[in-house]
Design a protein around this motif. Sequence first.
Motif, PDB file in Angstrom:
ATOM      1  N   LEU A 148       0.835  -1.205   0.000  1.00 25.51           N
ATOM      2  CA  LEU A 148       0.000   0.000   0.000  1.00 25.51           C
ATOM      3  C   LEU A 148       0.870   1.256   0.000  1.00 25.51           C
ATOM      4  O   LEU A 148       0.578   2.237  -0.698  1.00 25.51           O
ATOM      5  CB  LEU A 148      -0.917  -0.005   1.217  1.00 25.51           C
ATOM      6  CG  LEU A 148      -2.076  -1.010   1.204  1.00 25.51           C
ATOM      7  CD1 LEU A 148      -2.667  -1.161   2.606  1.00 25.51           C
ATOM      8  CD2 LEU A 148      -3.152  -0.566   0.214  1.00 25.51           C
ATOM      9  N   ALA A 149       1.939   1.206   0.788  1.00 25.74           N
ATOM     10  CA  ALA A 149       2.803   2.380   0.903  1.00 25.74           C
ATOM     11  C   ALA A 149       3.470   2.735  -0.420  1.00 25.74           C
ATOM     12  O   ALA A 149       3.718   3.912  -0.702  1.00 25.74           O
ATOM     13  CB  ALA A 149       3.869   2.137   1.973  1.00 25.74           C
ATOM     14  N   HIS A 150       3.763   1.748  -1.259  1.00 27.20           N
ATOM     15  CA  HIS A 150       4.537   1.990  -2.481  1.00 27.20           C
ATOM     16  C   HIS A 150       3.745   1.756  -3.768  1.00 27.20           C
ATOM     17  O   HIS A 150       4.335   1.670  -4.853  1.00 27.20           O
ATOM     18  CB  HIS A 150       5.789   1.115  -2.467  1.00 27.20           C
ATOM     19  CG  HIS A 150       6.739   1.478  -1.364  1.00 27.20           C
ATOM     20  ND1 HIS A 150       7.464   2.645  -1.375  1.00 27.20           N
ATOM     21  CD2 HIS A 150       7.036   0.836  -0.195  1.00 27.20           C
ATOM     22  CE1 HIS A 150       8.202   2.716  -0.258  1.00 27.20           C
ATOM     23  NE2 HIS A 150       7.945   1.631   0.468  1.00 27.20           N
TER      24      HIS A 150
ATOM     25  N   TYR B 296      -0.988   2.182   6.166  1.00 25.09           N
ATOM     26  CA  TYR B 296      -1.065   2.887   4.880  1.00 25.09           C
ATOM     27  C   TYR B 296      -2.358   2.601   4.117  1.00 25.09           C
ATOM     28  O   TYR B 296      -2.438   2.839   2.919  1.00 25.09           O
ATOM     29  CB  TYR B 296       0.139   2.495   4.011  1.00 25.09           C
ATOM     30  CG  TYR B 296       1.464   2.885   4.637  1.00 25.09           C
ATOM     31  CD1 TYR B 296       1.918   4.200   4.577  1.00 25.09           C
ATOM     32  CD2 TYR B 296       2.252   1.936   5.301  1.00 25.09           C
ATOM     33  CE1 TYR B 296       3.127   4.558   5.162  1.00 25.09           C
ATOM     34  CE2 TYR B 296       3.451   2.290   5.876  1.00 25.09           C
ATOM     35  CZ  TYR B 296       3.896   3.599   5.808  1.00 25.09           C
ATOM     36  OH  TYR B 296       5.089   3.962   6.381  1.00 25.09           O
ATOM     37  N   LEU B 297      -3.357   2.112   4.816  1.00 26.53           N
ATOM     38  CA  LEU B 297      -4.589   1.728   4.147  1.00 26.53           C
ATOM     39  C   LEU B 297      -5.247   2.890   3.403  1.00 26.53           C
ATOM     40  O   LEU B 297      -5.844   2.703   2.332  1.00 26.53           O
ATOM     41  CB  LEU B 297      -5.575   1.143   5.159  1.00 26.53           C
ATOM     42  CG  LEU B 297      -6.910   0.651   4.604  1.00 26.53           C
ATOM     43  CD1 LEU B 297      -6.681  -0.440   3.551  1.00 26.53           C
ATOM     44  CD2 LEU B 297      -7.802   0.130   5.723  1.00 26.53           C
ATOM     45  N   MET B 298      -5.118   4.092   3.926  1.00 26.61           N
ATOM     46  CA  MET B 298      -5.788   5.236   3.289  1.00 26.61           C
ATOM     47  C   MET B 298      -5.226   5.569   1.914  1.00 26.61           C
ATOM     48  O   MET B 298      -5.850   6.298   1.143  1.00 26.61           O
ATOM     49  CB  MET B 298      -5.740   6.463   4.208  1.00 26.61           C
ATOM     50  CG  MET B 298      -6.622   6.303   5.445  1.00 26.61           C
ATOM     51  SD  MET B 298      -6.686   7.779   6.484  1.00 26.61           S
ATOM     52  CE  MET B 298      -7.538   8.919   5.393  1.00 26.61           C
ATOM     53  N   ARG B 299      -4.078   4.995   1.566  1.00 22.06           N
ATOM     54  CA  ARG B 299      -3.532   5.217   0.227  1.00 22.06           C
ATOM     55  C   ARG B 299      -4.395   4.563  -0.857  1.00 22.06           C
ATOM     56  O   ARG B 299      -4.243   4.871  -2.032  1.00 22.06           O
ATOM     57  CB  ARG B 299      -2.100   4.689   0.127  1.00 22.06           C
ATOM     58  CG  ARG B 299      -1.107   5.471   0.959  1.00 22.06           C
ATOM     59  CD  ARG B 299       0.295   5.455   0.352  1.00 22.06           C
ATOM     60  NE  ARG B 299       0.387   6.212  -0.876  1.00 22.06           N
ATOM     61  CZ  ARG B 299       0.636   5.686  -2.066  1.00 22.06           C
ATOM     62  NH1 ARG B 299       0.784   4.371  -2.210  1.00 22.06           N
ATOM     63  NH2 ARG B 299       0.724   6.452  -3.128  1.00 22.06           N
ATOM     64  N   VAL B 300      -5.280   3.668  -0.455  1.00 20.08           N
ATOM     65  CA  VAL B 300      -6.234   3.092  -1.408  1.00 20.08           C
ATOM     66  C   VAL B 300      -6.989   4.210  -2.130  1.00 20.08           C
ATOM     67  O   VAL B 300      -7.268   4.114  -3.326  1.00 20.08           O
ATOM     68  CB  VAL B 300      -7.222   2.156  -0.673  1.00 20.08           C
ATOM     69  CG1 VAL B 300      -8.396   1.795  -1.566  1.00 20.08           C
ATOM     70  CG2 VAL B 300      -6.511   0.903  -0.215  1.00 20.08           C
TER      71      VAL B 300
END
Length: 329
Positions: A229-231, A257-261
Amino acid sequence: MAKAWHLVRRPNGMPVAEDFALRDLPARDLAEGEVRIANRWLSVDPYMRGRMNDVKSYVPPFALDAPMDGGAVGEVIESRAADLPVGTRVQHMAGWRDEAIVPAKGVQKLPEGDIPDQAYLGALGLTGMTAWFGLLAVADAKPGETVFVSAAAGAVGSSVVQIAKARGMTVIGSAGGAEKTEWVRSIGADHVIDYKGNVPLVKALGAAAPDGIDVYFDNVGGDHLDAALAHARQGARFAICGMIDGYNASEPTKLRYLMRVIAARIRMQGFIVSDFMGRIGEFHQGMGEIVAGGNFQREETVVEGLEHTLDAFLGLFSGRNKGKMLVKL
């Protein structure tokens, strides 16, 4: 007398020996349309852990005090089915036992040829199909893209690595320990992360993929999913095949990093190989071309003896397997 492993208690966390028992199977004659099979190879797979819980899922849970089942290949030793004479080599789902009685409609003849029978429990069977359709259909991976594969030294993960390389992708694999990381590199991965090393996974993936990843094939969940998710690049696709990190966990996974979705417009899709059984011809043709071209290595970790089936299964959760974990009878 034939024997089979039974589940006698629902595991709490990591299964222990006391949750299982190896028991005799009652003897009986065949009914019309049935065959008796001497199993030669058994498959043990991480998804079986979920079947030990009494919860609703895509496959029914194992019943308590009843024989367990799973993938197996063997030889027909008695038959009351005209199209399955004695000596026929077959694949079926009555594993976790040394001998099985199965209706003819529940078995599949193995193709003639020089391919070892056990390959149809791995790269040329449902394991390979899982890798093929997860990568190419669910994640819609394309030539030139960067693919991150967790558990890349496992049965599904190692197949994903080789299919992705054969299709012209850059592959980053994750594996545990020097021996496994070197093997993943030897089957074609461009970069390999040792998740047992001293560098945090999210930092190691950033170094291996400074421009981010287009596809993540998840066999692990947990920190691997969080690092992906982070990358993830914008429009990345995640094929969620398994989450072995959580199968025995008592606490839910926390994803920083879930919000990067949202920001990266990531598409995450879980899948089961049975979703694609109607497209099995595509797999046979495509994988057949890769194997025929000499671009695929099968690796197996073999445990011998029915009495050691449980050891083989539990070994999946401590990383004992390189490639497909099998039990030879």
